[in-house]
Enzyme design. Structure first.
Site, PDB file in Angstrom:
ATOM      1  NE  ARG A  65       3.862  -0.197   5.989  1.00 58.47           N
ATOM      2  CZ  ARG A  65       4.402  -0.933   5.013  1.00 58.47           C
ATOM      3  NH1 ARG A  65       3.831  -0.994   3.848  1.00 58.47           N
ATOM      4  NH2 ARG A  65       5.473  -1.632   5.222  1.00 58.47           N
ATOM      5  CE1 TYR A  74       3.454  -9.134  -1.502  1.00 58.72           C
ATOM      6  CE2 TYR A  74       1.372  -8.489  -0.503  1.00 58.72           C
ATOM      7  CZ  TYR A  74       2.605  -8.154  -1.037  1.00 58.72           C
ATOM      8  OH  TYR A  74       2.982  -6.835  -1.106  1.00 58.72           O
ATOM      9  NE  ARG A  95       7.705   1.559   3.997  1.00 57.83           N
ATOM     10  CZ  ARG A  95       6.925   1.524   2.950  1.00 57.83           C
ATOM     11  NH1 ARG A  95       6.083   2.492   2.722  1.00 57.83           N
ATOM     12  NH2 ARG A  95       6.987   0.530   2.109  1.00 57.83           N
TER      13      ARG A  95
HETATM   14  O1  CP3 Z   1       1.419   1.229   9.351  1.00 53.05           O
HETATM   15  C1  CP3 Z   1       2.327   0.878  10.114  1.00 53.05           C
HETATM   16  O2  CP3 Z   1       3.334   1.540  10.278  1.00 53.05           O
HETATM   17  C2  CP3 Z   1       2.145  -0.419  10.872  1.00 53.05           C
HETATM   18  C3  CP3 Z   1       2.913  -1.524  10.434  1.00 53.05           C
HETATM   19  C4  CP3 Z   1       2.745  -2.120   9.060  1.00 53.05           C
HETATM   20  C5  CP3 Z   1       3.805  -2.787   8.396  1.00 53.05           C
HETATM   21  N1  CP3 Z   1       3.307  -3.369   7.271  1.00 53.05           N
HETATM   22  C6  CP3 Z   1       5.195  -2.883   8.876  1.00 53.05           C
HETATM   23  C7  CP3 Z   1       6.280  -3.107   7.905  1.00 53.05           C
HETATM   24  C8  CP3 Z   1       1.608  -2.260   8.264  1.00 53.05           C
HETATM   25  C9  CP3 Z   1       0.213  -1.687   8.459  1.00 53.05           C
HETATM   26  C10 CP3 Z   1       1.984  -3.047   7.135  1.00 53.05           C
HETATM   27  C11 CP3 Z   1       1.045  -3.452   6.095  1.00 53.05           C
HETATM   28  C12 CP3 Z   1       1.538  -4.051   4.857  1.00 53.05           C
HETATM   29  N2  CP3 Z   1       2.557  -4.946   4.685  1.00 53.05           N
HETATM   30  C13 CP3 Z   1       0.937  -3.843   3.599  1.00 53.05           C
HETATM   31  C14 CP3 Z   1      -0.298  -2.988   3.346  1.00 53.05           C
HETATM   32  C15 CP3 Z   1      -0.008  -1.549   3.313  1.00 53.05           C
HETATM   33  C16 CP3 Z   1       0.687  -1.053   2.072  1.00 53.05           C
HETATM   34  O3  CP3 Z   1       1.753  -0.440   2.221  1.00 53.05           O
HETATM   35  O4  CP3 Z   1       0.136  -1.220   0.980  1.00 53.05           O
HETATM   36  C17 CP3 Z   1       1.659  -4.599   2.655  1.00 53.05           C
HETATM   37  C18 CP3 Z   1       1.384  -4.674   1.170  1.00 53.05           C
HETATM   38  C19 CP3 Z   1       2.671  -5.303   3.366  1.00 53.05           C
HETATM   39  C20 CP3 Z   1       3.668  -6.268   2.824  1.00 53.05           C
HETATM   40  C21 CP3 Z   1       5.051  -5.777   3.029  1.00 53.05           C
HETATM   41  N3  CP3 Z   1       5.693  -5.697   4.251  1.00 53.05           N
HETATM   42  C22 CP3 Z   1       5.970  -5.290   2.042  1.00 53.05           C
HETATM   43  C23 CP3 Z   1       5.657  -5.188   0.559  1.00 53.05           C
HETATM   44  C24 CP3 Z   1       7.156  -4.940   2.699  1.00 53.05           C
HETATM   45  C25 CP3 Z   1       8.488  -4.505   2.100  1.00 53.05           C
HETATM   46  C26 CP3 Z   1       8.542  -3.157   1.635  1.00 53.05           C
HETATM   47  C27 CP3 Z   1       8.021  -2.102   2.601  1.00 53.05           C
HETATM   48  O5  CP3 Z   1       6.838  -1.831   2.498  1.00 53.05           O
HETATM   49  O6  CP3 Z   1       8.778  -1.586   3.417  1.00 53.05           O
HETATM   50  C28 CP3 Z   1       6.945  -5.151   4.090  1.00 53.05           C
HETATM   51  C29 CP3 Z   1       7.927  -4.888   5.160  1.00 53.05           C
HETATM   52  C30 CP3 Z   1       7.501  -3.994   6.266  1.00 53.05           C
HETATM   53  N4  CP3 Z   1       6.309  -4.045   6.924  1.00 53.05           N
HETATM   54  C31 CP3 Z   1       8.303  -2.959   6.860  1.00 53.05           C
HETATM   55  C32 CP3 Z   1       7.543  -2.407   7.898  1.00 53.05           C
HETATM   56  C33 CP3 Z   1       7.946  -1.340   8.850  1.00 53.05           C
HETATM   57  C34 CP3 Z   1       9.733  -2.589   6.446  1.00 53.05           C
HETATM   58  C35 CP3 Z   1      10.642  -3.688   6.810  1.00 53.05           C
HETATM   59  C36 CP3 Z   1      11.887  -3.274   7.501  1.00 53.05           C
HETATM   60  O7  CP3 Z   1      11.887  -2.855   8.658  1.00 53.05           O
HETATM   61  O8  CP3 Z   1      12.915  -3.476   6.870  1.00 53.05           O
END
Ligand code: CP3
Length: 340
Positions: free
Chosen positions: A25, A151, A29
């Site tokens: 991530r 999901y 973030r």
């Molecule tokens: O690693 C990286 O930085 C690459 C991008 C990436 C994102 N999501 C961008 C994102 C990756 C690899 C993911 C994977 C992902 N997404 C997972 C597996 C990894 C883990 O953390 O367990 C999961 C479970 C998700 C589903 C998801 N997407 C959730 C639960 C959320 C909301 C909460 C959170 O994690 O921030 C997201 C949103 C998300 N995906 C954001 C980002 C940068 C934040 C959204 C925003 O910009 O407001």
């Protein structure tokens, strides 16, 4: 061709001068630069679908944190969408699926996605590849079939995923049908990612930990293993199964190249169970809330415990949004400056 190929050498078990480091991530973030780019898109889903913006935030952590790899900015939920189940991202809450899977008819309606259905990710990968200019490898990814299934049934995040687990217990055959469709879609998707420029692939099984050991092998690892078999001949594959500490040995029996560990797993014990496969991880993301001295000493002991070869340094899960980016950079610098 790549100026820094430490990650790929480590994943393949080749000798390295030092362990590579990247952070799960890392795109988004914690970076103000990410939020500035994100503000240019209407919402998260549109942001993910914009290859120019996605490429921009993919490269930010390489420039700002100095990590040894970029991971493509996207989300695991693009696969359900490509199969016919769209998602939304609710601000400060997380993902939500307006429609969820309940019946055989719902499953039959889903299509097996191919790479063409995710053309925007392919474009983001090739643009990122071009703009990275061979500085570091580019990581592609997907969610594990079980995590996506969770999901698609539950409709949102959950502490227990009890609706998804209820479906496994009450409709095991239908569950396998859905998992198989997700698996085929993920294989098509990852093959496309490699063609578009991904150098290594990671499978995120974020919700492995809600299943029992027996159910984990039956409903999750079986499908991860199929993905590894299809992809490992063309790119190294890392399997990250969060909270599946008991499964390291079985994951090592798949054709994956490396195994991602969360912080509950002892490095020495994991080495014994990993059968010579590369390990990735596993600092507690909360370590980055500690003072500098603690971050440095804890990181040093982790590096010592894993050793230089067959090791990819990372956290045990993704960065948390309120982690100070200077602390994340310190972690990266400590790994890069470590005297092996
Ligand atoms: O690693 C990286 O930085 C690459 C991008 C990436 C994102 N999501 C961008 C994102 C990756 C690899 C993911 C994977 C992902 N997404 C997972 C597996 C990894 C883990 O953390 O367990 C999961 C479970 C998700 C589903 C998801 N997407 C959730 C639960 C959320 C909301 C909460 C959170 O994690 O921030 C997201 C949103 C998300 N995906 C954001 C980002 C940068 C934040 C959204 C925003 O910009 O407001």
């Amino acid at each position: 061709m790549l100026k820094n190929n430490l990650l790929l050498r480590a994943a393949k078990g080749e000798e390295v001068e030092r362990a590579p480091v990247w952070l799960m991530r890392q795109a988004g973030r914690i970076l103000p630069e990410y939020r500035a780019t994100r503000a240019k898109a209407k919402n998260f889903v549109e942001f993910v679908k914009n290859p120019e913006l996605a490429a921009e935030v993919t490269i930010q952590p390489v420039d700002i944190l100095g990590v040894d790899a970029a991971i493509i900015f996207s989300d695991i939920l693009v696969i359900p969408e490509a199969m016919g189940l769209p998602y939304e991202m609710i601000e400060a809450k997380g993902p939500r699926f307006p429609n969820t899977i309940h019946t055989k008819a719902d499953i039959d309606k889903l299509k097996i996605a191919d790479a063409g259905d995710l053309d925007y990710v392919m474009k983001a990968l090739s643009l990122t590849k071009k703009n990275l200019n061979n500085r570091v490898p580019l990581i592609g990814f997907c969610g594990a079939p079980w995590t996506l299934f969770a999901y698609m049934i539950e409709g949102s995040g959950s502490k227990t995923f009890s609706k998804a687990k209820q479906f496994l217990y009450t409709h095991p055959d239908l569950s396998h049908q859905l998992l198989e469709k997700i698996t085929q879609s993920s294989i098509n998707y990852l093959k496309g990612q490699v063609i578009a420029g991904a150098n290594l692939l990671q499978i995120f099984d974020s919700w492995a930990g809600v299943l029992s050991e027996k159910m984990y092998y039956e409903f999750s690892l079986k499908y991860i293993s199929k993905i590894c078999d299809a992809l490992s001949p063309i790119a190294p594959v890392t399997v990250f199964a969060k909270d599946a500490h008991y499964a390291v040995k079985k994951i090592a029996e798949t054709s994956c190249n490396s195994i991602g560990l969360d912080w509950t797993i002892d490095p020495t014990k994991a080495r014994q169970e990993a059968g010579g496969k590369t390990l990735q991880g596993n600092a507690d993301p909360c370590l980055l809330y500690a003072d500098e001295k603690t971050i440095i000493s804890e990181t040093h002991s982790m590096l010592k415990a894993f050793g230089k070869n067959r090791y990819i340094c990372n956290l045990g899960h993704g960065l948390y949004p309120d982690i100070d980016k200077e602390k994340a950079k310190l972690f990266v610098d400590v790994v890069k400056e470590y005297k092996w």
